[in-house]
Design an enzyme around this catalytic site. Structure first.
Site, PDB file in Angstrom:
ATOM      1  N   HIS A   1       0.876  -1.175   0.000  1.00 37.07           N
ATOM      2  CA  HIS A   1       0.000   0.000   0.000  1.00 37.07           C
ATOM      3  C   HIS A   1       0.918   1.232   0.000  1.00 37.07           C
ATOM      4  CE1 HIS A   1      -2.677   3.006   1.870  1.00 37.07           C
ATOM      5  NE2 HIS A   1      -3.685   2.257   1.464  1.00 37.07           N
TER       6      HIS A   1
ATOM      7  N   ASP B   1       3.313  -4.713   7.924  1.00 35.87           N
ATOM      8  CA  ASP B   1       2.073  -3.949   7.745  1.00 35.87           C
ATOM      9  C   ASP B   1       0.930  -4.963   7.803  1.00 35.87           C
ATOM     10  OD1 ASP B   1      -0.199  -2.761   6.842  1.00 35.87           O
ATOM     11  OD2 ASP B   1       0.703  -1.798   5.090  1.00 35.87           O
TER      12      ASP B   1
ATOM     13  N   GLN C   1      -4.306  -5.374   6.887  1.00 37.59           N
ATOM     14  CA  GLN C   1      -5.342  -6.214   6.271  1.00 37.59           C
ATOM     15  C   GLN C   1      -5.379  -7.628   6.849  1.00 37.59           C
ATOM     16  OE1 GLN C   1      -7.630  -5.235   4.178  1.00 37.59           O
ATOM     17  NE2 GLN C   1      -6.837  -3.253   3.539  1.00 37.59           N
TER      18      GLN C   1
ATOM     19  N   LYS D   1     -10.400  -0.769  10.448  1.00 41.06           N
ATOM     20  CA  LYS D   1     -10.530  -1.921   9.550  1.00 41.06           C
ATOM     21  C   LYS D   1     -10.937  -3.177  10.309  1.00 41.06           C
ATOM     22  CE  LYS D   1      -7.029  -0.370   6.229  1.00 41.06           C
ATOM     23  NZ  LYS D   1      -7.842   0.123   5.121  1.00 41.06           N
TER      24      LYS D   1
ATOM     25  N   CYS E   1      -4.616   2.584  -3.710  1.00 41.17           N
ATOM     26  CA  CYS E   1      -3.367   3.074  -3.108  1.00 41.17           C
ATOM     27  C   CYS E   1      -2.251   2.061  -3.300  1.00 41.17           C
ATOM     28  CB  CYS E   1      -3.538   3.402  -1.625  1.00 41.17           C
ATOM     29  SG  CYS E   1      -4.775   4.621  -1.321  1.00 41.17           S
TER      30      CYS E   1
HETATM   31  N1  7TS Z   1      -1.611  -0.772   4.744  1.00 41.79           N
HETATM   32  C1  7TS Z   1      -2.526  -1.513   4.112  1.00 41.79           C
HETATM   33  C2  7TS Z   1      -2.179  -2.897   3.694  1.00 41.79           C
HETATM   34  C3  7TS Z   1      -3.780  -0.985   3.856  1.00 41.79           C
HETATM   35  O1  7TS Z   1      -4.679  -1.743   3.210  1.00 41.79           O
HETATM   36  C4  7TS Z   1      -4.087   0.326   4.274  1.00 41.79           C
HETATM   37  C5  7TS Z   1      -5.408   0.969   3.974  1.00 41.79           C
HETATM   38  C6  7TS Z   1      -3.105   1.041   4.966  1.00 41.79           C
HETATM   39  C7  7TS Z   1      -1.887   0.466   5.172  1.00 41.79           C
HETATM   40  C8  7TS Z   1      -3.370   2.392   5.514  1.00 41.79           C
HETATM   41  O2  7TS Z   1      -4.221   2.299   6.593  1.00 41.79           O
HETATM   42  P1  7TS Z   1      -4.784   3.620   7.312  1.00 41.79           P
HETATM   43  O3  7TS Z   1      -5.755   3.093   8.305  1.00 41.79           O
HETATM   44  O4  7TS Z   1      -3.635   4.311   7.905  1.00 41.79           O
HETATM   45  O5  7TS Z   1      -5.432   4.415   6.220  1.00 41.79           O
HETATM   46  N2  7TS Z   1      -6.077   0.413   2.881  1.00 41.79           N
HETATM   47  C9  7TS Z   1      -7.141   0.911   2.245  1.00 41.79           C
HETATM   48  C10 7TS Z   1      -7.715   0.290   1.155  1.00 41.79           C
HETATM   49  O6  7TS Z   1      -7.307  -0.758   0.667  1.00 41.79           O
HETATM   50  N3  7TS Z   1      -8.768   1.010   0.738  1.00 41.79           N
HETATM   51  O7  7TS Z   1      -8.875   2.084   1.522  1.00 41.79           O
HETATM   52  C11 7TS Z   1      -7.875   2.044   2.473  1.00 41.79           C
END
Ligand code: 7TS
Length: 404
Positions: free
Chosen positions: A120, A197, A200, A223, A362
């Site tokens: 990401h 990371d 997910q 999430k 992203c």
């Molecule tokens: N890493 C992964 C694997 C992600 O899927 C996401 C967000 C992030 C980091 C960032 O997370 P945040 O909570 O700091 O925003 N992924 C997604 C997505 O797949 N669609 O919208 C956000």
């Protein structure tokens, strides 16, 4: 179909009172059960106060709830010490914290950071900026077009120059679950620091930081049924102890004089200002909710949904699914329908009440590898049903006939 009491679960989520909503975008963010909403509301209504300050009952109650959420989250990922759990705004902030407080302080020209083409953007851009400032080389483990990592050259990619290896656990595009333990073990051979990371993976499967033996790991509350603007940086205590603060101000200090300051103990050293109290309490309630059902049961249920979804989607002509050819995958499916732009397709699905994400997710390096500008992504969680998959497929077929 693996069993969950799906009617009971759905009735816990106020948003699903709207029976026409088919929400297939949990990889972006998940909905919240009333248990989480009530925990936040109860805090604001009944014992709201700042933490770590008031020697009065409300303040102590708030502090206790905040701390208990931290312990709850530590237990959830089997961290041996609650001081390893730093509350951040989310995965993105957790990665930036390490990029600023560890990478910029410890890396120099000639060193290398290794990530993958599957990341990401939030696990790419912070390292690009850190690499630029420190003269470090940023290298990538390539991906195969089948949505897996190409680890054939891992011994050449991880060398004595490698100081940090930062890897996505589960792809937010393909759902691929990467062999992170294997990669962590390679990194250990050259004493590189490891960062996972887990944004997910943790919402959907049992992740044990002691078993992985990673140095850092990040995930986001929103999430996994929790509120927005709260996440975790897990770090080994000795590493966190050795690091300089990221943000500074109140709460993160031990003492302040006109000329210098000393730092609070971890994790507070990294939590400057009034903390994310309501968010942490909500996050703790989300963990309770998941624990009450059982993360393994949730995982099994999602896996059976995934199997059904793949089978049914594959039966649609000219629908191309990316990834899901080998190995282990989470319940995330990216695809395109020949001749229909993903954004148009998402709009058509929306007319049938189906929420999916269309775009690059992203993860532009993945899109470049696949030679597409965007995909549709359907992602599932414990509240989705087989019936919703049928409706998705029906809506896809309807859209297809409209365009043909
Ligand atoms: N890493 C992964 C694997 C992600 O899927 C996401 C967000 C992030 C980091 C960032 O997370 P945040 O909570 O700091 O925003 N992924 C997604 C997505 O797949 N669609 O919208 C956000």
């Amino acid at each position: 179909m693996s069993k969950l009491d799906i009617n009971k679960i759905r009735s816990d989520f106020p948003i699903f009172a709207d029976k026409s909503l088919i929400y297939l975008d949990s990889a972006a963010t998940t909905h919240k059960p009333k248990q989480v909403i009530n925990a936040i509301s109860n805090f604001y209504s009944n014992y709201y106060a700042n933490v770590h300050r008031g020697i009065y009952e409300l303040g102590m109650k708030a502090t206790e709830a905040y701390q208990s959420a931290r312990q709850n989250i530590a237990n959830f990922i089997n961290a041996s010490d609650w001081r390893s759990i730093v509350f951040t705004g989310g995965t993105t902030e957790s990665i930036n914290l390490v990029a600023y407080s560890w990478a910029r302080k410890n890396l120099k020209t000639g060193d290398e950071i290794l990530i993958t083409e599957m990341e990401h953007h939030s696990n790419i851009v912070p390292w690009q900026l850190a690499a630029e400032e420190t003269g470090v080389l940023l290298k990538y483990i390539p991906i195969n077009t089948d949505g897996t990592l190409d680890l054939s050259n891992i011994d050449k990619l991880i060398t004595s120059k490698t100081k940090l290896v930062s890897i996505i656990h589960q792809s937010n595009v393909f759902g691929t679950i990467n062999p992170i333990k294997k990669i962590i073990n390679h990194a250990k051979k050259v004493n590189a620091i490891t960062f996972i990371d887990a944004a997910q993976s943790i919402p959907h499967s049992h992740v044990d930081v002691q078993d992985l033996d990673c140095d850092f790991l990040a995930f986001s509350g929103h999430k996994m049924l929790g509120p927005t603007s709260i996440g975790v940086l897990y770090g080994k205590t000795e590493l966190l102890d050795s690091m300089m603060p990221f943000m500074s101000g109140g709460d993160m200090i031990n003492s302040v004089t006109m000329t210098e300051s000393t730092w609070n103990d971890i994790p507070y050293k990294f939590e400057a200002g009034t903390p994310k109290i309501a968010q942490a309490i909500g996050f703790g309630a989300a963990i309770d909710y998941i624990n009450d059902i059982g993360i393994d049961k949730i995982h099994d249920y999602e896996q059976s949904l995934l199997k059904v979804a793949l089978e049914k989607l594959k039966s649609i002509d000219e629908l191309e699914i990316y990834g899901h050819q080998t190995g282990e995958n989470g319940a995330v499916i990216s695809f395109n329908l020949e001749g229909v732009h993903p954004h148009d397709l998402a709009q058509f699905l929306d007319q049938d009440g189906i929420a999916v994400r269309a775009g690059h997710h992203c993860a532009q390096p993945i899109m470049n590898k696949l030679e597409v500008s965007a995909t549709i992504r359907a992602s599932f969680y414990l509240y989705n049903t087989e019936e919703e998959i049928d409706k998705l497929c029906a809506s896809l077929r309807k859209t297809q006939s409209f365009f043909n």
